[in-house]
Scaffold this motif. Sequence first.
Motif, mmCIF file in Angstrom:
data_model
loop_
_atom_site.group_PDB
_atom_site.id
_atom_site.type_symbol
_atom_site.label_atom_id
_atom_site.label_comp_id
_atom_site.label_asym_id
_atom_site.label_seq_id
_atom_site.Cartn_x
_atom_site.Cartn_y
_atom_site.Cartn_z
ATOM 1 N N GLU A 1 2.893 -6.129 -4.888
ATOM 2 C CA GLU A 1 1.666 -6.854 -4.636
ATOM 3 C C GLU A 1 2.005 -8.008 -3.704
ATOM 4 O OE1 GLU A 1 -1.285 -5.890 -5.882
ATOM 5 O OE2 GLU A 1 -2.346 -7.481 -4.850
ATOM 6 N N ALA A 2 1.870 -7.771 -2.408
ATOM 7 C CA ALA A 2 2.102 -8.825 -1.427
ATOM 8 C C ALA A 2 0.836 -9.689 -1.362
ATOM 9 C CB ALA A 2 2.415 -8.199 -0.075
ATOM 10 N N PRO A 3 0.924 -10.839 -0.737
ATOM 11 C CA PRO A 3 -0.257 -11.721 -0.698
ATOM 12 C C PRO A 3 -1.486 -11.041 -0.107
ATOM 13 C CG PRO A 3 1.661 -12.895 0.061
ATOM 14 C CD PRO A 3 2.097 -11.505 -0.171
ATOM 15 N N ARG A 4 -1.287 -10.113 0.783
ATOM 16 C CA ARG A 4 -2.435 -9.488 1.443
ATOM 17 C C ARG A 4 -2.835 -8.177 0.784
ATOM 18 N NH1 ARG A 4 -1.220 -12.977 5.000
ATOM 19 N NH2 ARG A 4 0.926 -12.643 4.482
ATOM 20 N N GLY A 5 -2.080 -7.764 -0.192
ATOM 21 C CA GLY A 5 -2.398 -6.502 -0.854
ATOM 22 C C GLY A 5 -1.155 -5.679 -1.081
ATOM 23 N N GLU A 6 -1.370 -4.386 -1.156
ATOM 24 C CA GLU A 6 -0.270 -3.517 -1.530
ATOM 25 C C GLU A 6 0.638 -3.273 -0.333
ATOM 26 O OE1 GLU A 6 -1.520 0.094 -3.297
ATOM 27 O OE2 GLU A 6 0.245 1.175 -2.631
ATOM 28 N N TYR A 7 1.857 -3.736 -0.447
ATOM 29 C CA TYR A 7 2.849 -3.458 0.585
ATOM 30 C C TYR A 7 3.768 -2.391 0.028
ATOM 31 C CZ TYR A 7 6.203 -4.368 4.310
ATOM 32 O OH TYR A 7 7.022 -4.258 5.392
ATOM 33 N N GLY A 8 3.672 -1.209 0.578
ATOM 34 C CA GLY A 8 4.429 -0.104 0.017
ATOM 35 C C GLY A 8 5.489 0.394 0.969
ATOM 36 N N ILE A 9 6.577 0.884 0.395
ATOM 37 C CA ILE A 9 7.622 1.513 1.196
ATOM 38 C C ILE A 9 7.789 2.934 0.679
ATOM 39 C CG2 ILE A 9 10.066 1.538 1.760
ATOM 40 C CD1 ILE A 9 8.858 -0.717 3.123
ATOM 41 N N TYR A 10 7.576 3.874 1.549
ATOM 42 C CA TYR A 10 7.811 5.263 1.184
ATOM 43 C C TYR A 10 9.115 5.671 1.828
ATOM 44 C CZ TYR A 10 7.083 10.268 0.714
ATOM 45 O OH TYR A 10 7.207 11.592 0.396
ATOM 46 N N LEU A 11 10.127 5.890 0.994
ATOM 47 C CA LEU A 11 11.472 6.115 1.497
ATOM 48 C C LEU A 11 11.887 7.535 1.134
ATOM 49 C CD1 LEU A 11 13.873 4.640 2.807
ATOM 50 C CD2 LEU A 11 14.599 4.000 0.534
ATOM 51 N N VAL A 12 12.225 8.305 2.139
ATOM 52 C CA VAL A 12 12.698 9.669 1.908
ATOM 53 C C VAL A 12 14.124 9.737 2.399
ATOM 54 C CG1 VAL A 12 12.327 12.096 2.369
ATOM 55 C CG2 VAL A 12 10.392 10.553 2.265
ATOM 56 N N ALA B 1 7.937 -8.323 1.476
ATOM 57 C CA ALA B 1 8.256 -7.138 2.260
ATOM 58 C C ALA B 1 9.681 -6.687 1.994
ATOM 59 C CB ALA B 1 8.060 -7.441 3.738
ATOM 60 N N GLU B 2 10.596 -7.654 1.995
ATOM 61 C CA GLU B 2 11.989 -7.299 1.706
ATOM 62 C C GLU B 2 12.110 -6.688 0.324
ATOM 63 O OE1 GLU B 2 14.688 -10.580 2.094
ATOM 64 O OE2 GLU B 2 13.787 -11.163 3.993
ATOM 65 N N LEU B 3 11.360 -7.250 -0.616
ATOM 66 C CA LEU B 3 11.451 -6.778 -1.993
ATOM 67 C C LEU B 3 11.073 -5.303 -2.085
ATOM 68 C CD1 LEU B 3 11.854 -7.570 -4.969
ATOM 69 C CD2 LEU B 3 9.405 -7.853 -5.071
ATOM 70 N N SER B 4 9.962 -4.941 -1.433
ATOM 71 C CA SER B 4 9.544 -3.538 -1.464
ATOM 72 C C SER B 4 10.668 -2.644 -0.978
ATOM 73 C CB SER B 4 8.339 -3.333 -0.546
ATOM 74 O OG SER B 4 7.169 -3.382 -1.282
ATOM 75 N N TYR B 5 11.278 -3.068 0.097
ATOM 76 C CA TYR B 5 12.309 -2.245 0.720
ATOM 77 C C TYR B 5 13.540 -2.133 -0.177
ATOM 78 C CZ TYR B 5 15.647 -0.707 4.226
ATOM 79 O OH TYR B 5 16.594 -0.023 4.914
ATOM 80 N N VAL B 6 14.032 -3.288 -0.642
ATOM 81 C CA VAL B 6 15.263 -3.198 -1.448
ATOM 82 C C VAL B 6 14.997 -2.504 -2.765
ATOM 83 C CG1 VAL B 6 16.379 -5.171 -0.374
ATOM 84 C CG2 VAL B 6 15.006 -5.527 -2.392
ATOM 85 N N MET B 7 13.773 -2.644 -3.282
ATOM 86 C CA MET B 7 13.464 -1.933 -4.515
ATOM 87 C C MET B 7 13.497 -0.426 -4.298
ATOM 88 S SD MET B 7 10.566 -4.175 -6.406
ATOM 89 C CE MET B 7 9.625 -2.745 -6.802
ATOM 90 N N ALA B 8 12.994 -0.004 -3.151
ATOM 91 C CA ALA B 8 13.026 1.422 -2.851
ATOM 92 C C ALA B 8 14.460 1.909 -2.778
ATOM 93 C CB ALA B 8 12.302 1.695 -1.532
#
Lengths: 157, 377, 380, 179
Positions: free
Chosen positions: B315-326, B84-91
């Motif tokens: 790809e989180a263990p449960r599926g796609e964890y996405g962050i949409y950042l505007v 989860a953190e990864l999605s966020y910091v990547m965004a």
Amino acid sequence: MKGVLKSLGATANAFVRRPVTRQYPEMHRDLPERDRAFPILLWDDDIDEPYCTGCHACERACPVECMTVLMKDNPNHESVGGDSRRRKIIDKFWIDYARCMRCNICVEVCNFEAIAMNNTWTGHEVSVYDRADLVMDLPQLLAQHRAGELDEWVADI
Amino acid sequence: MTQPPPVLENEFETEDIFVNMGPQHPSTHGVFRMVLTIDGELITDVTPYVGYMHRGAEKLCETMDYRQGIGYMDRTEYLANFNAELSYVMAVERLAELEVPERATWIRMILCELNRLSSHFMFLGAFGTDVGVFGTAFVYGFRNREVIQDLFEEITGDRLMFAYFRAGGLAWEVPDNFETRVREVLKDSREGLRELDGLMTQNEIFRARTEGVGVITAEDAIDWGTSGPTLRASGVPMDIRRDEPYLFYDQVDFDVITGDHGDVFDRFYGRIREASESIKIIEQCLERLEPGPIVPDRLPRMLRTPAGEVYTRTEAPRGEYGIYLVSKGGNRPHRLKIRSACLSNLQALRDMTIGGYVADAVVILGSLDIVLCEVDR
Amino acid sequence: MNVGLFGIENVNIWVDAVIRLQLIVILMTVVVMGLIYGERKIIGRFQRRLGPMRTGPFGILQSLADALKLVGKEDLRPRGADPWVFELAVYFVFVPVFMAFVAVPFAFDWNVRVLELGLFYVVAISSINIVGWVMAGWASDNRYAMLGALRAAAQGISYELPLILSLIAVSMVVSTDAGRGSLDLGVIVAEQGHIPYIVWQPLAFAIFYVAMLAELNRTPFDIPVGESEVVGGPFVEYSGIRWSMFFLAEYAGLFILSLVGAAVFLGGWAWPLGEEVGPVWQLLLTAGKALLLIFSVFWVRVTMPRMRIDQLMGFSWKVLLPMSFALILVNGLILVYDWPDVVLLASNVVGLIALYLIIDRGITRRRVRPPARAGAATTA
Amino acid sequence: MTTDEPNGSAADSLDDTIWGAVDAALAGITADPERGAQDLIVFIPKGELTRGLRVLKSSEGLSFDYLRNLTAIDWEEEGIDVVYHLYSTEHRHNLTVKCHLDNDDLTLDTATTVWRAAGWLERETAEMFGVRFEGHPDPRPLLLPEDMDDTFPLRKDHPLAEIEVLQGEGIAYAEEAFE
């Protein structure tokens, strides 16, 4: 039927091995040195005062607004005959442990390395009967480091 | 003379029973409620209710600067915090155009895969309880997970809410014995996987309970927007790690695990095999790990991003964890949307469950491996 | 009418009965507390935990503490419950189990009463508790409880038959002085001689064991109380002392069926090598054999997933029941033509192999699993 | 509606994206492309949205059969954008579709007829932003209480509640000190 027997074998295998339970209050695990409990303040032994100057940096950076900081003029400053180089110093400091989310941001933003995350077992065992008891004031926040309970690494990060 | 008994059209008046499963029920994995309409033991309708855990994480993050948001990501997905953190910091990194040092990327990858391992252990344990193993699978799964959590604690300082990734890199360097410790943990995990595999996979009763239950076809799975092991069990080889590589997933070799039947057993066994793949990935990462910086040379004290928008998915263990950042510019998001894998997977629950038995509902829900904090955010 | 009691001659028969029943009550309570403690310890060990450790050395007083806590708890009754049925249900579960102890032999001539139809009596009495389960579930005004009660009724009736038939199969071939066949538990034990019936009748034992698990609502047949589905089944609304009586009855039932199993299949108090031993040893042997069975029940409990209701019923009616009828048939032939015991063994082994194959093929390969996607590759 | 207005040079930089195929598929539908930080963004006006989405899903070379995400962005007085993130499991490409809504008419045709995945996502968007999705089969709120139909928490005009208690005696002291 083979699978059932295999399952029974798996549990039998566990039966003959040593239990892994730790009897918690009597047997403490060694905490890793960068273990992160709640934030506490550090004590400058050289001058015998807190490192913290009450600059509000951590208070502003805190995501959950669990800190309240008040500063005052340092009565021990060089200009008034003391031996400290801190013009301002912390007057009152409260951290609400009930609200703190232990994110380490306050440690990162501190310019004076005055705040650190507690890495002792005392920092983890904070169960109380009243939520108000979780609001720590300045003497409580300083007590840990003054008693020398912290490991050395804390100021590094 | 006695009259012959009258012939009744409907001798008994029957009606379906509504059963509230949840919000407090041992196998709803949190505060989740589904209203089952049952005809005897057969389920004729399911209505899921979510939202008991809604805390407005998205809104909170919109009021905070980029660094402060990291801690909230942990709290939305508490079994796969690193992902989860990864999605966020990547965004944030993509918006702010930050370059992540190589070592930090490898470490991130190792930690994310370890987190997948620990999450799958949690699933295997909890799923065992759903199927009815009296706590054994649960305890085994938890013990193996604890070993991994111990390692996480040594690295990040916290057992669950790591808050370790930062936009640009990592919060601090990993301990010196990181590599040996990871190898130890991998050894232990491999044993643990074998143990759980032996306990459940081949057991006839277990297979009778899971095979052919909760089937969802590939077309339906795609249409419902399911992702992760749930989608792959239906035979759709969609894995963001391979399809749209992030970190250095394009430089490691691993298999995308798919199932053939889309039933509960495939979802279960797919996770066991995926965990082995994770071990494989981590070993490759460890070989590539070299000393170096873990944050970019020039990292501003207060991170600001230009205006723009980005949708990062991992790809989180449960599926796609996405962050949409505007972002409208400045130091905080204008809009942050968390795409939750479990929310989409849960949508498909109704399709899978209807027509099954009450006991199947529990198993199907368990096989989706939901985290209600992530669903409700 | 006077009888002898522990060497004392001429005790009034009523005094004798009261004393023996008192002993049974004490025995039952102590044994159940021991069993609960033992189960928690053993299951803990199977899960690489320690089990209870806090009350007393090694947690030995845990059951006592639990009992005290349960006695002290408030006795709740839901407002919508049917008061009479709700409160009477406990006794319908508790009393039969208690009564079944009357005929169980602990050692040679050591039981409350020697009944000629002892086996029949035990089996008949211990099946009454299903009524109590249904009463509890129905009266609780709770849908989970009702689901659990209906499951209990269905399961109890289905597995009653194979259980009884497998025991009957053994009692048919017991050779006594007056020819073959006896329902007296004492006689069955005494006539097993050196070789217990598990050797001659493994199939009957297998059926008995499975049916016993089902009768006791133990994993993998614990669907009436399935924690993850019906959250405790019929007892979900009970609390305090009433709930603890259900609990007591459950474990006492386990003990009784294990004793019966030990008596009928494992030779009861008889030493396997055929030596006559004293009463203390006999008691220990009976207890040991019963505990062996109980241990295996615990072992199965920690390992097995729960079956589903349709599989459970199917297994009883389609597999166990026909097999036990076949067993009765073969044993009847043996009884009539007075064939040697080896034929018994041979028929049982054939049956066991058939059972193995049925479980192997039947349970796992029955379901058709259509592919989720046409021409799906296993790994892409 | 983002602050990055598509400018004249945008068309050139779209060459390496799938805009060509999208443009061909969306013949007869107004669509403005924009290059996002990651994926191609296409603006489709409200009236043509459902038709456009259906075309995007069914068109041969695109086949956006997977709805990744559906949400909205509140641009305050400028209205609300509803955002669709599409993905094709077959071709493995992404597309972001946006539809602008004005504040005085926050209604939109549902996308559940195209992907069933839109069901819960639209319910969430509806309760959080007050966008009404016409023709939604199950328009109850998803996460919020069922009677909460007048407040839209993720709108920018909905303030975050003040943190109610400050720390201990700190608040009293602080007020005193700053007087």
